[in-house]
Design a protein around this motif. Sequence first.
Motif, PDB file in Angstrom:
ATOM      1  N   MET A 265       0.830  -1.200   0.000  1.00 56.43           N
ATOM      2  CA  MET A 265       0.000   0.000   0.000  1.00 56.43           C
ATOM      3  C   MET A 265       0.866   1.252   0.000  1.00 56.43           C
ATOM      4  O   MET A 265       0.575   2.224  -0.703  1.00 56.43           O
ATOM      5  CB  MET A 265      -0.926   0.010   1.220  1.00 56.43           C
ATOM      6  CG  MET A 265      -1.893   1.186   1.213  1.00 56.43           C
ATOM      7  SD  MET A 265      -3.168   1.068   2.479  1.00 56.43           S
ATOM      8  CE  MET A 265      -4.096   2.580   2.140  1.00 56.43           C
ATOM      9  N   GLY A 266       1.955   1.239   0.773  1.00 59.94           N
ATOM     10  CA  GLY A 266       2.844   2.393   0.795  1.00 59.94           C
ATOM     11  C   GLY A 266       3.503   2.634  -0.547  1.00 59.94           C
ATOM     12  O   GLY A 266       3.629   3.771  -1.001  1.00 59.94           O
ATOM     13  N   GLY A 267       3.928   1.548  -1.213  1.00 55.37           N
ATOM     14  CA  GLY A 267       4.549   1.706  -2.520  1.00 55.37           C
ATOM     15  C   GLY A 267       3.582   2.240  -3.552  1.00 55.37           C
ATOM     16  O   GLY A 267       3.930   3.117  -4.360  1.00 55.37           O
ATOM     17  N   CYS A 268       2.367   1.735  -3.546  1.00 49.91           N
ATOM     18  CA  CYS A 268       1.359   2.229  -4.480  1.00 49.91           C
ATOM     19  C   CYS A 268       0.971   3.677  -4.154  1.00 49.91           C
ATOM     20  O   CYS A 268       0.667   4.463  -5.054  1.00 49.91           O
ATOM     21  CB  CYS A 268       0.135   1.325  -4.450  1.00 49.91           C
ATOM     22  SG  CYS A 268       0.444  -0.318  -5.145  1.00 49.91           S
ATOM     23  N   SER A 269       0.972   4.015  -2.866  1.00 49.35           N
ATOM     24  CA  SER A 269       0.711   5.407  -2.487  1.00 49.35           C
ATOM     25  C   SER A 269       1.792   6.328  -3.025  1.00 49.35           C
ATOM     26  O   SER A 269       1.525   7.460  -3.437  1.00 49.35           O
ATOM     27  CB  SER A 269       0.644   5.539  -0.960  1.00 49.35           C
ATOM     28  OG  SER A 269      -0.464   4.845  -0.442  1.00 49.35           O
ATOM     29  N   ALA A 270       3.029   5.836  -3.031  1.00 53.26           N
ATOM     30  CA  ALA A 270       4.125   6.626  -3.584  1.00 53.26           C
ATOM     31  C   ALA A 270       3.914   6.888  -5.069  1.00 53.26           C
ATOM     32  O   ALA A 270       4.204   7.984  -5.576  1.00 53.26           O
ATOM     33  CB  ALA A 270       5.455   5.911  -3.358  1.00 53.26           C
ATOM     34  N   ILE A 271       3.399   5.886  -5.781  1.00 56.34           N
ATOM     35  CA  ILE A 271       3.101   6.078  -7.203  1.00 56.34           C
ATOM     36  C   ILE A 271       2.030   7.151  -7.382  1.00 56.34           C
ATOM     37  O   ILE A 271       2.156   8.046  -8.224  1.00 56.34           O
ATOM     38  CB  ILE A 271       2.646   4.746  -7.833  1.00 56.34           C
ATOM     39  CG1 ILE A 271       3.784   3.734  -7.805  1.00 56.34           C
ATOM     40  CG2 ILE A 271       2.148   4.966  -9.265  1.00 56.34           C
ATOM     41  CD1 ILE A 271       3.377   2.339  -8.270  1.00 56.34           C
ATOM     42  N   GLY A 272       0.972   7.061  -6.584  1.00 55.48           N
ATOM     43  CA  GLY A 272      -0.071   8.076  -6.662  1.00 55.48           C
ATOM     44  C   GLY A 272       0.446   9.456  -6.317  1.00 55.48           C
ATOM     45  O   GLY A 272       0.090  10.452  -6.966  1.00 55.48           O
ATOM     46  N   SER A 273       1.284   9.548  -5.297  1.00 51.55           N
ATOM     47  CA  SER A 273       1.845  10.842  -4.904  1.00 51.55           C
ATOM     48  C   SER A 273       2.764  11.405  -5.983  1.00 51.55           C
ATOM     49  O   SER A 273       2.816  12.614  -6.205  1.00 51.55           O
ATOM     50  CB  SER A 273       2.612  10.703  -3.586  1.00 51.55           C
ATOM     51  OG  SER A 273       1.741  10.339  -2.532  1.00 51.55           O
ATOM     52  N   ALA A 274       3.524  10.522  -6.658  1.00 56.47           N
ATOM     53  CA  ALA A 274       4.401  10.977  -7.732  1.00 56.47           C
ATOM     54  C   ALA A 274       3.591  11.568  -8.877  1.00 56.47           C
ATOM     55  O   ALA A 274       3.957  12.605  -9.454  1.00 56.47           O
ATOM     56  CB  ALA A 274       5.256   9.812  -8.229  1.00 56.47           C
ATOM     57  N   ILE A 275       2.478  10.925  -9.189  1.00 64.32           N
ATOM     58  CA  ILE A 275       1.599  11.466 -10.229  1.00 64.32           C
ATOM     59  C   ILE A 275       1.029  12.809  -9.793  1.00 64.32           C
ATOM     60  O   ILE A 275       0.974  13.772 -10.571  1.00 64.32           O
ATOM     61  CB  ILE A 275       0.467  10.472 -10.547  1.00 64.32           C
ATOM     62  CG1 ILE A 275       1.045   9.171 -11.094  1.00 64.32           C
ATOM     63  CG2 ILE A 275      -0.520  11.077 -11.536  1.00 64.32           C
ATOM     64  CD1 ILE A 275       0.021   8.060 -11.263  1.00 64.32           C
ATOM     65  N   ALA A 276       0.618  12.889  -8.521  1.00 62.14           N
ATOM     66  CA  ALA A 276       0.066  14.139  -7.998  1.00 62.14           C
ATOM     67  C   ALA A 276       1.104  15.246  -7.995  1.00 62.14           C
ATOM     68  O   ALA A 276       0.791  16.416  -8.239  1.00 62.14           O
ATOM     69  CB  ALA A 276      -0.471  13.921  -6.584  1.00 62.14           C
ATOM     70  N   ALA A 277       2.361  14.902  -7.713  1.00 61.33           N
ATOM     71  CA  ALA A 277       3.425  15.908  -7.720  1.00 61.33           C
ATOM     72  C   ALA A 277       3.637  16.487  -9.114  1.00 61.33           C
ATOM     73  O   ALA A 277       3.963  17.669  -9.268  1.00 61.33           O
ATOM     74  CB  ALA A 277       4.727  15.292  -7.202  1.00 61.33           C
TER      75      ALA A 277
END
Length: 419
Positions: A265-277
């Motif tokens: 979940m943390g790794g996938c959250s990082a992907i989402g955050s990278a897209i948001a950034a």
Amino acid sequence: MRLPLYGWLTSNAISFVGTRLSMLALPWFVLETTGSPTKTGLIALFELAPLVAMKIFGGPLIDRLGKRRVSITCDLASTLVVGLIPLLYATGWLHFAALLVLVALAGALRGPGDDAKSAMIPELVASAGVPTERVTGLHSVVERTASMFGAAAAGVLIGVVGAANAIAIDAVSFALCAVVLATTTARVPRPAGPANPAEVKDPTPYLGQLAEGWKYLRGDRVLLGIAIMVAFTNLIDAAASSVLMPLWAQTHASAQTLGLLFAVMGGCSAIGSAIAAMIGNRIRRYPTYLIAFLITGLPRFAVIAVGAPLWAIFAVFAIAGVSSGFLNPIIGAIKFERIPAPLVGRVTSLIAAGAWGLMPLGGLLGGTLISTIGLTSAFAILGIVYFVVTMFPAIDPTWKQIERRPDPAASRLPAAAES
């Protein structure tokens, strides 16, 4: 001047890894040594209650003493306090009462320490010359990625070296965090002009400054609404992560599985955050906010409540992780865009206190639900409450104000050193 931003991100990465390690190692340590879900919940209460209290009252200290100084001091003190837990345990002196005291001290230090790091964002935005969403997005990427590795490492370390030694490693992480922040952010820029606290000494007494922060927060319905809503979601997540999930792992999986689940979940959250950034300053905040919470919340609880197979649980947590990655960049940008520079420390601390205000009850809530209605029903009820709370902005038009963005040129300010 991007070195302060890179150093700050690195320091946060270390901090998040240590926090995730502690989040799994500490309740596991208590369950192993006491076998009591109730005592595990009590540990969560003693950690989070002082944390929230210091978030409420520590804001003016951050504005007065400086964000960097408060952050480094709290990290160094946390090294000693957290390190005493495995040391006393190894010598046979760690009684449950002593553990409660040490956990309470650790929580009291973490409150202002975390808030001080977060309050540095406006200056880092000005220094790096990038949109606020970019910095809050990068911060969220670091948080999610570090949490992923921290969760995975926690599961492995608990299985290999034991929960007590895993807590010792968490203590070392505090020291590393302080060293990195001290060596890379010696000159963090501040906004120039009359709002610069380095040039204008605020004569307002401590309690007066605290009241000013509360007055501003109370007058901004968007910020107050965020604090209230996140307070309830954090309560639910605290109940799940501190009691429900560890107990589920002990009865249906293992510590390694739980660590891997949080890591996914943390790794996938990082992907989402990278897209948001990358695209956060171009997307519509209001519908993104609602959709992200809809996907992040209820499905995680429902998939465990219905007894889904392990692969399905991992899949749902992965999807929820990607969705959750969009939330913190949006919330962070909204906060720092709406708060005046002289009030950043005290207002962000109050927002954080509101967001964390119910978390001390999370462990007790989780333990009570399990004792009264069972683990499966506890997951189901918490998921339904999560859905109701997070969908409230859909019927409140005030939340549409989060679409407003300031002039990007206003964030490009001259730099000044912070002591």
